[in-house]
Enzyme design. Structure first.
Site, short mmCIF file in Angstrom:
data_model
loop_
_atom_site.label_atom_id
_atom_site.label_comp_id
_atom_site.label_asym_id
_atom_site.label_seq_id
_atom_site.Cartn_x
_atom_site.Cartn_y
_atom_site.Cartn_z
N CYS A 126 0.81 -1.23 0.00
CA CYS A 126 0.00 0.00 0.00
C CYS A 126 0.85 1.28 0.00
CB CYS A 126 -0.96 -0.01 1.18
SG CYS A 126 -0.23 -0.49 2.74
N HIS B 292 -1.95 6.91 3.77
CA HIS B 292 -0.54 6.93 4.15
C HIS B 292 0.11 8.21 3.63
CE1 HIS B 292 -1.20 3.01 5.56
NE2 HIS B 292 -0.55 2.28 4.67
N1 LIG Z 1 -5.11 -2.94 4.93
C1 LIG Z 1 -4.41 -2.41 3.95
O1 LIG Z 1 -4.27 -1.17 3.86
C2 LIG Z 1 -3.76 -3.29 2.92
C3 LIG Z 1 -3.21 -2.69 1.81
C4 LIG Z 1 -2.57 -3.47 0.84
C5 LIG Z 1 -2.53 -4.84 1.01
N2 LIG Z 1 -3.07 -5.41 2.11
C6 LIG Z 1 -3.02 -6.88 2.20
O2 LIG Z 1 -4.35 -7.38 2.00
C7 LIG Z 1 -4.55 -8.56 2.80
C8 LIG Z 1 -5.78 -8.35 3.68
O3 LIG Z 1 -5.57 -7.24 4.51
P1 LIG Z 1 -6.77 -6.59 5.35
O4 LIG Z 1 -6.24 -5.32 5.86
O5 LIG Z 1 -8.03 -6.62 4.57
O6 LIG Z 1 -6.88 -7.64 6.57
P2 LIG Z 1 -8.05 -7.83 7.66
O7 LIG Z 1 -8.87 -6.61 7.80
O8 LIG Z 1 -7.36 -8.35 8.87
O9 LIG Z 1 -8.98 -8.96 7.06
C9 LIG Z 1 -8.62 -10.31 7.05
C10 LIG Z 1 -9.57 -11.08 6.15
O10 LIG Z 1 -9.02 -12.38 5.91
C11 LIG Z 1 -9.99 -13.36 6.17
N3 LIG Z 1 -9.28 -14.55 6.65
C12 LIG Z 1 -8.62 -14.69 7.83
N4 LIG Z 1 -8.05 -15.91 7.89
C13 LIG Z 1 -8.36 -16.53 6.72
C14 LIG Z 1 -8.10 -17.83 6.20
N5 LIG Z 1 -7.38 -18.73 6.88
N6 LIG Z 1 -8.59 -18.13 4.98
C15 LIG Z 1 -9.32 -17.23 4.28
N7 LIG Z 1 -9.61 -16.00 4.72
C16 LIG Z 1 -9.14 -15.66 5.93
C17 LIG Z 1 -10.93 -12.76 7.19
O11 LIG Z 1 -12.18 -13.40 7.08
P3 LIG Z 1 -13.25 -13.51 8.33
O12 LIG Z 1 -13.64 -12.10 8.67
O13 LIG Z 1 -14.37 -14.29 7.76
O14 LIG Z 1 -12.52 -14.22 9.43
C18 LIG Z 1 -10.96 -11.30 6.70
O15 LIG Z 1 -11.86 -11.19 5.64
C19 LIG Z 1 -3.24 -8.80 3.55
O16 LIG Z 1 -2.43 -9.69 2.79
C20 LIG Z 1 -2.60 -7.42 3.57
O17 LIG Z 1 -1.20 -7.47 3.69
C21 LIG Z 1 -3.70 -4.68 3.07
#
Ligand SMILES: NC(=O)c1ccc[n+]([C@@H]2O[C@H](COP(=O)([O-])OP(=O)(O)OC[C@H]3O[C@@H](n4cnc5c(N)ncnc54)[C@H](OP(=O)(O)O)[C@@H]3O)[C@@H](O)[C@H]2O)c1
Length: 368
Positions: free
Chosen positions: A164, A257
């Site tokens: 990001c 950011h």
């Molecule tokens: N946040 C950012 O700004 C951002 C930016 C760029 C990239 N990313 C990347 O995007 C990804 C997600 O980030 P996020 O911020 O959205 O995280 P998050 O808010 O913590 O969400 C996690 C998600 O993953 C699901 N999950 C958890 N364990 C799982 C499993 N074993 N199998 C399948 N799904 C699972 C959860 O589902 P349930 O709710 O059903 O448990 C939830 O939908 C990460 O790889 C992160 O590095 C994030």
């Protein structure tokens, strides 16, 4: 109605009823919810499958209490499925903001099985055969997909969106490198808590505080933009030849950011000229008028104390997709300069950029 349908057919080459079906994996997370919201009423894509982990079996509309983003009515009624190939039916595109450890094994499995996966997760970003794309920066890198097919023998495809912080940075470095030739970039970041997902950083750690560390972030910020600004060769992408040094900080903002840059350039850094270079930058998504392409990928603010996350994170024609730059000024000599940029982490840094990549792939005939 008939006129709308005909216009759709003429412009997009598909009748209104036949949008591509997409799956959003980890659809209940911070990034997943952005996808579902941004895909409501999308002209090319329709959310057909949402997956998760703890929320499996719940209706999507009641499984996403962590944000108040608007959700299209089709998606609201979908039942959250388990995250595996069987759940995906015959979707045309898979958007994958999966947790890192799950993405590492599942994404190649899905690509092998024939799915086109575009990922926001980090494990495959530096794979030499996986294009790492910000559509305005390096659309030609999609050309490596031919090699990916040949070498990996997957029936589907895997494409990645950068970190990001790296996404907004690469977008601003692109026109600077093209015109002034970068020699060195030093970047210090102030990153929002939503970058850590939900629930992210414990409140007692972040309220009234700044944390000068985000795990693995500096390495990503120092390498991913170089890959994106690199040259596509026959079977690999050679990284751009300048250095980036990053110092990252987590701060108590919700989204967006902020990045302060010091750059050294081969050509003179003249602030007025740099302002014009950044303002006038347009990429392939703008030329193709893709639905998620902001009219101005980089907005320059001349106000004294801008950009600010609270005021500028949704600037532009497609909220969250423009990077806002301000405080362009000289550095220590005539070939160095300083500026501040703001980039929305879950939109330009994840879901928005990935949807734009999918739109570009659709227009290039890379999606079925
Ligand atoms: N946040 C950012 O700004 C951002 C930016 C760029 C990239 N990313 C990347 O995007 C990804 C997600 O980030 P996020 O911020 O959205 O995280 P998050 O808010 O913590 O969400 C996690 C998600 O993953 C699901 N999950 C958890 N364990 C799982 C499993 N074993 N199998 C399948 N799904 C699972 C959860 O589902 P349930 O709710 O059903 O448990 C939830 O939908 C990460 O790889 C992160 O590095 C994030």
């Amino acid at each position: 109605m008939l006129i709308t349908a005909l216009a759709h057919l003429l412009i997009l080459g598909r009748p209104t009823g036949s949008k591509l079906k997409v799956a959003v994996l980890a659809a209940t997370g911070m990034v997943g919810q952005r996808y579902v919201s941004m895909l409501s009423n999308h002209p090319f894509f329709r959310v057909a499958v949402v997956t998760g982990q703890n929320s499996v079996g719940r209706k999507y509309g009641s499984a996403t209490a962590t944000s108040n983003l608007p959700i299209g009515k089709d998606a609201k009624g979908l039942t959250v499925k388990a995250t595996n190939a069987d759940a995906l039916d015959d979707v045309d595109v898979v958007f994958s903001p999966l947790p890192t450890d799950v993405a590492k094994t599942l994404e190649p499995e899905l690509a092998r099985a024939g799915f086109t996966v575009i990922t926001d997760a980090s494990p495959h970003r530096m794979d030499r055969l996986v294009p790492l794309i910000v559509p305005e920066v390096n659309p030609s890198h999609l050309g490596i997909l031919e090699q990916q097919r040949k070498v990996k023998k997957w029936k589907g495809l895997l494409v990645a969106t950068p970190n990001c912080t790296a996404a907004g940075l690469a977008l601003v470095l692109k026109p600077l490198h093209d015109t002034l030739k970068l020699k060195k970039v030093i970047v210090s970041t102030l990153q929002a808590v939503s970058g850590a997902g939900y629930p992210g950083v414990p409140s007692l750690d972040i309220i009234d505080n700044v944390i000068p560390f985000v795990k693995d972030e500096e390495e990503k910020v120092e390498t991913e933009p170089l890959r994106m600004l690199g040259e596509l060769g026959k079977d690999r992408i050679s990284p751009a030849k300048f250095d980036i040094s990053a110092m990252v900080h987590r701060v108590a903002t919700t989204d967006g950011h902020l990045e302060s840059l010091y750059v050294e350039t081969e050509e003179p850094f003249v602030p007025d000229k740099v302002e014009k270079i950044l303002k006038s930058f347009r990429g392939e998504p703008q030329k193709l008028k893709l639905p998620t392409a902001p009219a101005e990928p980089i907005i320059v603010s001349n106000l004294e104390a801008r950009p600010q996350p609270k005021l500028d994170r949704y600037a532009g024609t497609v909220p969250g997709m423009s990077v806002v730059v301000g405080r362009i000024r000289k550095g220590l000599d005539s070939r160095s300069g300083r500026l501040t940029l703001l980039s929305h982490n879950t939109i330009r840094g994840a879901a928005g950029s990935t949807i734009l990549t999918a739109e570009l792939m659709y227009r290039k005939g890379l999606l079925s």
